[in-house]
Design a protein around this motif. Sequence first.
Motif, PDB file in Angstrom:
ATOM      1  N   UNK A  18       0.840  -1.203   0.000  1.00 54.10           N
ATOM      2  CA  UNK A  18       0.000   0.000   0.000  1.00 54.10           C
ATOM      3  C   UNK A  18       0.873   1.251   0.000  1.00 54.10           C
ATOM      4  N   UNK A  19       1.938   1.239   0.793  1.00 55.60           N
ATOM      5  CA  UNK A  19       2.860   2.382   0.818  1.00 55.60           C
ATOM      6  C   UNK A  19       3.493   2.644  -0.539  1.00 55.60           C
ATOM      7  N   UNK A  20       3.877   1.573  -1.231  1.00 54.80           N
ATOM      8  CA  UNK A  20       4.449   1.728  -2.574  1.00 54.80           C
ATOM      9  C   UNK A  20       3.428   2.342  -3.532  1.00 54.80           C
ATOM     10  N   UNK A  21       2.188   1.835  -3.477  1.00 53.42           N
ATOM     11  CA  UNK A  21       1.157   2.362  -4.372  1.00 53.42           C
ATOM     12  C   UNK A  21       0.829   3.819  -4.044  1.00 53.42           C
ATOM     13  N   UNK A  22       0.798   4.154  -2.761  1.00 55.34           N
ATOM     14  CA  UNK A  22       0.537   5.545  -2.376  1.00 55.34           C
ATOM     15  C   UNK A  22       1.661   6.456  -2.857  1.00 55.34           C
ATOM     16  N   UNK A  23       2.894   5.989  -2.768  1.00 62.55           N
ATOM     17  CA  UNK A  23       4.033   6.782  -3.262  1.00 62.55           C
ATOM     18  C   UNK A  23       3.928   6.958  -4.778  1.00 62.55           C
ATOM     19  N   UNK A  24       3.590   5.878  -5.483  1.00 58.97           N
ATOM     20  CA  UNK A  24       3.413   5.963  -6.933  1.00 58.97           C
ATOM     21  C   UNK A  24       2.300   6.922  -7.308  1.00 58.97           C
ATOM     22  N   UNK A  25       1.210   6.886  -6.562  1.00 65.38           N
ATOM     23  CA  UNK A  25       0.095   7.807  -6.828  1.00 65.38           C
ATOM     24  C   UNK A  25       0.523   9.247  -6.608  1.00 65.38           C
ATOM     25  N   UNK A  26       1.275   9.486  -5.554  1.00 62.22           N
ATOM     26  CA  UNK A  26       1.750  10.848  -5.283  1.00 62.22           C
ATOM     27  C   UNK A  26       2.663  11.346  -6.408  1.00 62.22           C
ATOM     28  N   UNK A  86       3.975   6.150 -22.520  1.00 64.24           N
ATOM     29  CA  UNK A  86       4.521   6.079 -21.165  1.00 64.24           C
ATOM     30  C   UNK A  86       3.554   5.382 -20.217  1.00 64.24           C
ATOM     31  N   UNK A  87       2.266   5.673 -20.357  1.00 66.54           N
ATOM     32  CA  UNK A  87       1.263   5.126 -19.441  1.00 66.54           C
ATOM     33  C   UNK A  87       0.851   3.696 -19.768  1.00 66.54           C
ATOM     34  N   UNK A  88       0.963   3.261 -21.017  1.00 72.44           N
ATOM     35  CA  UNK A  88       0.461   1.940 -21.418  1.00 72.44           C
ATOM     36  C   UNK A  88       1.040   0.802 -20.579  1.00 72.44           C
ATOM     37  N   UNK A  89       2.365   0.710 -20.371  1.00 71.03           N
ATOM     38  CA  UNK A  89       2.877  -0.405 -19.554  1.00 71.03           C
ATOM     39  C   UNK A  89       2.411  -0.318 -18.096  1.00 71.03           C
ATOM     40  N   UNK A  90       2.310   0.888 -17.586  1.00 73.75           N
ATOM     41  CA  UNK A  90       1.822   1.086 -16.220  1.00 73.75           C
ATOM     42  C   UNK A  90       0.362   0.643 -16.120  1.00 73.75           C
ATOM     43  N   UNK A  92      -1.194  -1.567 -18.018  1.00 76.56           N
ATOM     44  CA  UNK A  92      -1.262  -3.031 -18.094  1.00 76.56           C
ATOM     45  C   UNK A  92      -0.894  -3.660 -16.752  1.00 76.56           C
ATOM     46  N   UNK A  93       0.169  -3.181 -16.132  1.00 75.08           N
ATOM     47  CA  UNK A  93       0.599  -3.729 -14.839  1.00 75.08           C
ATOM     48  C   UNK A  93      -0.473  -3.516 -13.777  1.00 75.08           C
ATOM     49  N   UNK A  94      -0.965  -2.290 -13.677  1.00 74.01           N
ATOM     50  CA  UNK A  94      -1.974  -1.988 -12.658  1.00 74.01           C
ATOM     51  C   UNK A  94      -3.282  -2.737 -12.919  1.00 74.01           C
ATOM     52  N   UNK A  95      -3.642  -2.910 -14.188  1.00 73.32           N
ATOM     53  CA  UNK A  95      -4.844  -3.673 -14.512  1.00 73.32           C
ATOM     54  C   UNK A  95      -4.717  -5.118 -14.057  1.00 73.32           C
ATOM     55  N   UNK A  96      -3.539  -5.698 -14.250  1.00 77.33           N
ATOM     56  CA  UNK A  96      -3.295  -7.069 -13.799  1.00 77.33           C
ATOM     57  C   UNK A  96      -3.326  -7.174 -12.284  1.00 77.33           C
ATOM     58  N   UNK A  97      -2.714  -6.200 -11.623  1.00 78.27           N
ATOM     59  CA  UNK A  97      -2.729  -6.183 -10.159  1.00 78.27           C
ATOM     60  C   UNK A  97      -4.162  -6.019  -9.664  1.00 78.27           C
ATOM     61  N   UNK A  98      -4.911  -5.105 -10.285  1.00 71.46           N
ATOM     62  CA  UNK A  98      -6.305  -4.882  -9.896  1.00 71.46           C
ATOM     63  C   UNK A  98      -7.117  -6.165 -10.027  1.00 71.46           C
ATOM     64  N   UNK A  99      -6.952  -6.871 -11.133  1.00 67.23           N
ATOM     65  CA  UNK A  99      -7.695  -8.107 -11.353  1.00 67.23           C
ATOM     66  C   UNK A  99      -7.322  -9.164 -10.317  1.00 67.23           C
ATOM     67  N   UNK A 100      -6.027  -9.304 -10.040  1.00 69.46           N
ATOM     68  CA  UNK A 100      -5.578 -10.310  -9.072  1.00 69.46           C
ATOM     69  C   UNK A 100      -6.022  -9.971  -7.655  1.00 69.46           C
ATOM     70  N   UNK A 101      -5.945  -8.690  -7.278  1.00 70.31           N
ATOM     71  CA  UNK A 101      -6.406  -8.287  -5.948  1.00 70.31           C
ATOM     72  C   UNK A 101      -7.910  -8.487  -5.843  1.00 70.31           C
ATOM     73  N   UNK A 102      -8.643  -8.112  -6.884  1.00 68.28           N
ATOM     74  CA  UNK A 102     -10.094  -8.291  -6.883  1.00 68.28           C
ATOM     75  C   UNK A 102     -10.455  -9.773  -6.787  1.00 68.28           C
ATOM     76  N   UNK A 103      -9.781 -10.625  -7.531  1.00 68.05           N
ATOM     77  CA  UNK A 103     -10.043 -12.063  -7.485  1.00 68.05           C
ATOM     78  C   UNK A 103      -9.743 -12.629  -6.099  1.00 68.05           C
ATOM     79  N   UNK A 104      -8.653 -12.187  -5.493  1.00 69.93           N
ATOM     80  CA  UNK A 104      -8.294 -12.670  -4.160  1.00 69.93           C
ATOM     81  C   UNK A 104      -9.295 -12.179  -3.125  1.00 69.93           C
ATOM     82  N   UNK A 105      -9.752 -10.920  -3.271  1.00 69.41           N
ATOM     83  CA  UNK A 105     -10.796 -10.425  -2.366  1.00 69.41           C
ATOM     84  C   UNK A 105     -12.077 -11.232  -2.524  1.00 69.41           C
TER      85      UNK A 105
END
Length: 161
Positions: A18-26, A86-90, A92-105
Motif C-alpha cells: 500500500x505504501x508503494x502504491x501511495x508513493x506511486x500515486x503521489x 509512457x502510461x500503457x505499460x503502467x 497493463x501492470x496496474x490492470x493485472x494487479x487490480x484483477x488479481x487483488x479483486x479475485x483474491x478479495x
Amino acid sequence: MQDLFQGIIPPDKAAEALGFFQKGMAILTPYLTPRTPEQRQDMLKMGPATVDFIAKAHGYATANEKFRPVILDMEEFDADAASLATLAPLHRLLGGIDLDVDSTMMTSGSDSYAAALMVYNNVKMLAKAGFPGAQAAYDDMRASLPNGGKGGAPKKPKPQG
C-alpha cells in the motif's frame, strides 16, 4: 465450508505494498487527468489494439508531413502519443494487479462470508432455543446482513465446469 482461499496475506506485506502504491500515486497525480463517468462516456474508446494503432499513425505522421492533415496540431499529437506510450505499460501492470487483488478479495470474501453465514445460522438456532445472549447477537448480525436479513441466503456460485 468451501475453502477457496488458503493462507493469509501478512498485514506488514499488505501495508508495505500500500505504501508503494501511495508513493506511486503521489508521483503521478500532478500528471493525471481525472474524468467523471459522464465525461468518460463521451470520449473515444480504446483498448490495447488502439494503442498500437496510435503509435503507427504517429510514426507515419512524424516521418512524412504529407500524411498530416492541415488541422492536426502535431505538437499536441506528439505530447499525447508520448504520454500514452509512457502510461500503457503502467496501465497493463496496474490492470493485472487490480484483477488479481479483486479475485483474491472475492475468493477470501466468499470463504469468510460462507463461514459467517454458518455462525449466523447457528446463532439463529440458539436464539430460537432461548440460549442466553443469542437473540441479541442474532438481531445484531441480521441487521448487518447485505440483504437486511430478508429473502434468505445469498445465491451460491455456479460450479466451474
